[in-house]
Design a protein around this motif. Structure first.
Motif, PDB file in Angstrom:
ATOM      1  N   LEU A   1       0.923  -1.277   0.110  1.00 39.87           N
ATOM      2  CA  LEU A   1      -0.062   0.023   0.092  1.00 39.87           C
ATOM      3  C   LEU A   1       0.913   1.316  -0.024  1.00 39.87           C
ATOM      4  O   LEU A   1       0.721   2.200  -0.647  1.00 39.87           O
ATOM      5  CB  LEU A   1      -1.035  -0.111   1.323  1.00 39.87           C
ATOM      6  N   VAL A   2       1.807   1.073   0.821  1.00 36.79           N
ATOM      7  CA  VAL A   2       2.980   2.418   0.665  1.00 36.79           C
ATOM      8  C   VAL A   2       3.417   2.589  -0.565  1.00 36.79           C
ATOM      9  O   VAL A   2       3.650   3.714  -1.155  1.00 36.79           O
ATOM     10  CB  VAL A   2       3.964   1.980   1.687  1.00 36.79           C
ATOM     11  N   VAL A   3       3.969   1.574  -1.538  1.00 41.01           N
ATOM     12  CA  VAL A   3       4.437   1.655  -2.759  1.00 41.01           C
ATOM     13  C   VAL A   3       3.365   2.242  -3.784  1.00 41.01           C
ATOM     14  O   VAL A   3       3.495   2.907  -4.529  1.00 41.01           O
ATOM     15  CB  VAL A   3       5.137   0.544  -3.138  1.00 41.01           C
TER      16      VAL A   3
ATOM     17  N   LEU B   1       0.978   6.586  -6.986  1.00 42.38           N
ATOM     18  CA  LEU B   1      -0.234   7.359  -7.232  1.00 42.38           C
ATOM     19  C   LEU B   1       0.032   8.810  -7.207  1.00 42.38           C
ATOM     20  O   LEU B   1      -0.532   9.598  -7.865  1.00 42.38           O
ATOM     21  CB  LEU B   1      -1.498   6.903  -6.505  1.00 42.38           C
ATOM     22  N   VAL B   2       0.551   9.144  -6.029  1.00 45.32           N
ATOM     23  CA  VAL B   2       0.902  10.425  -5.460  1.00 45.32           C
ATOM     24  C   VAL B   2       1.902  11.130  -6.767  1.00 45.32           C
ATOM     25  O   VAL B   2       1.637  12.054  -7.051  1.00 45.32           O
ATOM     26  CB  VAL B   2       1.411  10.766  -4.219  1.00 45.32           C
ATOM     27  N   GLY B   3       2.901  10.065  -7.018  1.00 39.63           N
ATOM     28  CA  GLY B   3       3.654  10.641  -7.967  1.00 39.63           C
ATOM     29  C   GLY B   3       3.132  11.044  -9.217  1.00 39.63           C
ATOM     30  O   GLY B   3       3.452  11.727 -10.065  1.00 39.63           O
TER      31      GLY B   3
ATOM     32  N   PHE C   1      10.954   9.964  -4.573  1.00 41.20           N
ATOM     33  CA  PHE C   1      10.325   8.724  -4.326  1.00 41.20           C
ATOM     34  C   PHE C   1      10.169   8.633  -2.707  1.00 41.20           C
ATOM     35  O   PHE C   1       9.144   8.401  -2.166  1.00 41.20           O
ATOM     36  CB  PHE C   1      10.836   7.310  -4.754  1.00 41.20           C
ATOM     37  N   GLY C   2      11.097   9.162  -1.921  1.00 39.72           N
ATOM     38  CA  GLY C   2      11.097   9.065  -0.508  1.00 39.72           C
ATOM     39  C   GLY C   2      10.078  10.041  -0.039  1.00 39.72           C
ATOM     40  O   GLY C   2       9.297   9.537   0.864  1.00 39.72           O
TER      41      GLY C   2
END
Length: 253
Positions: free
Chosen positions: A199-201, A206-208, A230-231
């Motif tokens: 879910l984090v990835v 999606l935010v990216g 990405f961090g």
């Protein structure tokens, strides 16, 4: 302290922590001490007095400018203070007590890493290691997930992105991830457990995509080799997942 006052205390503590984090983001990449020496204007060197160091309030009262030379104070400083205050308040509202304080620490570490990644594309080993160790230590406050899930999360997070980064480089002939990204995901895994890693990835990706779309809408070119922090994207995805685990029933372990 009454429970209803804890979120307010979290906001106040967050403002103080945020001021420190903003200084860290400013000084650390230049190898300047974060704790030694008095704070001063970055433009004229004017040493700041106590009344000029009140988080957020000093920025507002001074209209965002140095009293001595009139130079504009970087807005990201006050943005970090406000973000840290929001993290502290939300964390202690979601879990009034040790779990909430631990969650605030998690959020503040993510904030520091995100700010350094956005400004400098740098995820310091000492900070990602602190994220991982504090995540494991949180277990001893009787905070879920279980220790084994945290350990697996740390290892799986680090190894998964390391393998992806090496495969990408072997296929494309260039780096696709920074060296700190796998360590940061490992640190997040130590806090949230292995079940949260996909879910984090996905959330970070999606935010990216949204960031890339916003760049395009503002006329900024986006290419295959455009650098996205990405961090920072993982940080944006990880803290809401902690909130879900804490206040929304959590993930299945």
């Amino acid at each position: 302290m009454p429970a209803f006052l804890l979120p307010i205390a979290g906001v106040v503590l967050g403002l103080i922590i945020g001021s420190f984090l903003a200084t860290l983001v400013l000084r650390w990449p230049d190898s300047r001490s974060v704790v030694a020496g008095r704070s001063s204007c970055d433009h004229c060197g004017h040493q700041l007095r106590a009344r000029e160091l009140i988080p957020v309030a000093s920025f507002v009262l001074q209209a965002g400018k140095c009293r001595q030379c009139g130079a504009t104070i970087a807005k990201d400083h006050v943005a970090i203070e406000l973000a840290a205050a929001l993290i502290g308040g939300i964390a202690l509202y979601a879990a009034p007590g040790a779990q909430g304080l631990a969650g605030a620490i998690f959020g503040w570490l993510l904030l520091a890493l995100a700010a350094l990644d956005v400004k400098h594309h740098w995820l310091p080993d000492r900070l990602t290691a602190t994220l991982a160790v504090s995540g494991l230590m949180a277990y001893f406050l009787f905070i879920p997930p279980p220790l084994l899930d945290r350990l697996i999360g740390g290892l799986a997070g680090f190894l998964s992105l390391t393998i992806i980064a090496r495969l990408y480089k072997s296929i494309r002939g260039r780096d696709g991830l920074g060296g700190g990204d796998p360590k940061m995901l490992g640190g997040i895994g130590c806090w949230l457990g292995w079940t949260a890693l996909p879910l984090v990835v996905i959330g970070a990706s999606l935010v990216g995509i949204l960031v890339a779309i916003s760049w395009q809408l503002r006329g900024k070119s986006v290419a295959a080799d455009s650098r996205l922090p990405f961090g920072s994207l993982m940080a944006v995805a990880a803290f809401p997942l902690w909130l879900y685990q804490t206040a929304g029933g959590g993930l299945a372990y």
